[in-house]
Design a protein around this motif. Structure first.
Motif, PDB file in Angstrom:
ATOM      1  N   PRO A   1       4.350  -0.941  -1.823  1.00  0.00           N
ATOM      2  CA  PRO A   1       4.112   0.676  -2.093  1.00  0.00           C
ATOM      3  C   PRO A   1       4.506   0.749  -1.211  1.00  0.00           C
ATOM      4  N   SER A   2       4.297   2.460  -0.298  1.00  0.00           N
ATOM      5  CA  SER A   2       5.398   3.043   0.908  1.00  0.00           C
ATOM      6  C   SER A   2       4.776   4.136   0.515  1.00  0.00           C
TER       7      SER A   2
ATOM      8  N   TYR B   1       8.665   1.642  -5.039  1.00  0.00           N
ATOM      9  CA  TYR B   1       8.353   1.649  -3.593  1.00  0.00           C
ATOM     10  C   TYR B   1       9.081   2.480  -2.857  1.00  0.00           C
TER      11      TYR B   1
ATOM     12  N   TYR C   1       9.953  -2.681  -7.531  1.00  0.00           N
ATOM     13  CA  TYR C   1      10.203  -2.199  -6.498  1.00  0.00           C
ATOM     14  C   TYR C   1      11.377  -1.200  -6.177  1.00  0.00           C
TER      15      TYR C   1
END
Length: 278
Positions: A142-143, A16, A13
């Motif tokens: 996810p970015s 992300y 995370y």
């Protein structure tokens, strides 16, 4: 926007958040300041030549090694990155660290599905959101290629939220974001007529001192049983990529709404959430 602070524990995370921050940095030509919050006691990091000092040195070297692995990503190519290991007493100090480093934005990763169970220990994302004077962007998944082309700013348009509103407008202007203002009308004791709410909003937008684009006609009204449901329904309807919320520094995430609306939205939203301190 010159610098973006990304706290990391080197987890999925946290990556992300790094992905989102990298996308923003490329668009804004900004530097990434990636910080690992070590959390050692003062005894461990003291200069005394002791077992504790050696232990502190070990953790520092381990963090350096993990930085090298964590930042070895193609999507970071061309971005100026600075790294640091910061010790802390409480995680709420992250806002102060961001200010000290000249950051304009904090980007954090979070599960957010069950009471702020996120990549950091305990409720640290909540602590940062509550205490930081700098806007905090909370990323949920996810970015890579993250964008803020369309966002929803939800408010009750009371005077206390003017500072947060001006902050949000400043950030979204940098991204050329198509911003939708939202008021969620709830049943209950605090019910107001349409005319009363419109008068409040007109006064709020006038006091903001911003341009003519900030007009009552640009505010969406939605009726729902909870603010949370209203925000999610409207955000989905218009295809928003980000939800923006003012937040208070008192009593956890209590703010311009009664109860813990900001916490509920940030916990349960599938979209990224950006908060602005009142």
């Amino acid at each position: 926007m010159k610098k973006i602070l990304v706290p990391t524990d080197f987890s999925q995370y946290a990556e992300y958040a790094l992905q989102a921050a990298a996308s923003i940095a490329k668009k804004q030509d900004a530097t990434l300041s990636v910080v690992h919050m070590l959390g050692l006691s003062e005894a461990v990091i003291s200069r005394d030549e002791s077992k504790k000092a050696l232990e502190g040195l070990y953790y520092l070297k381990l963090a350096e090694k993990r930085f090298a692995e964590f930042l070895d990503k193609e999507y970071l190519e061309g971005i100026t990155i600075e790294t640091a290991v910061e010790n802390y007493t409480v995680f709420s100090e992250l806002g102060s660290i961001a200010e000290k480093r000249g950051a304009d934005l904090i980007v954090m990763g979070s599960h957010g599905s069950s009471g702020w169970n996120e990549v950091f220990v305990g409720s640290n994302t909540e602590k940062v959101v509550r205490t930081s004077n700098i806007p905090v962007l909370v990323i949920k998944g996810p970015s890579v290629g993250f964008s803020m082309n369309k966002a929803v700013f939800v408010s009750d348009f009371k005077e206390a939220n003017l500072h947060a509103y001006r902050q949000a407008m400043k950030v979204f202007k940098l991204f050329n974001t198509e911003l939708k203002l939202l008021y969620v009308h709830l049943p209950g004791e605090d019910f107001k007529s349409t005319y009363e709410i419109e008068d409040r909003i007109v006064s709020f937008l006038s006091q903001s001192g911003l341009d003519d684009a900030h007009h009552i006609k640009n505010v969406a009204f939605i009726n729902d049983y909870t603010v949370e449901n209203g925000v999610f329904t409207y955000s989905k309807k218009i295809g928003a990529e980000v939800i923006a919320i003012p937040t208070h520094g008192r009593r956890g995430l209590s703010h311009f709404f009664s109860g813990s609306i900001t916490e509920d939205i940030a916990n349960h939203s599938k979209l990224p959430v950006i908060t602005f301190k009142i």
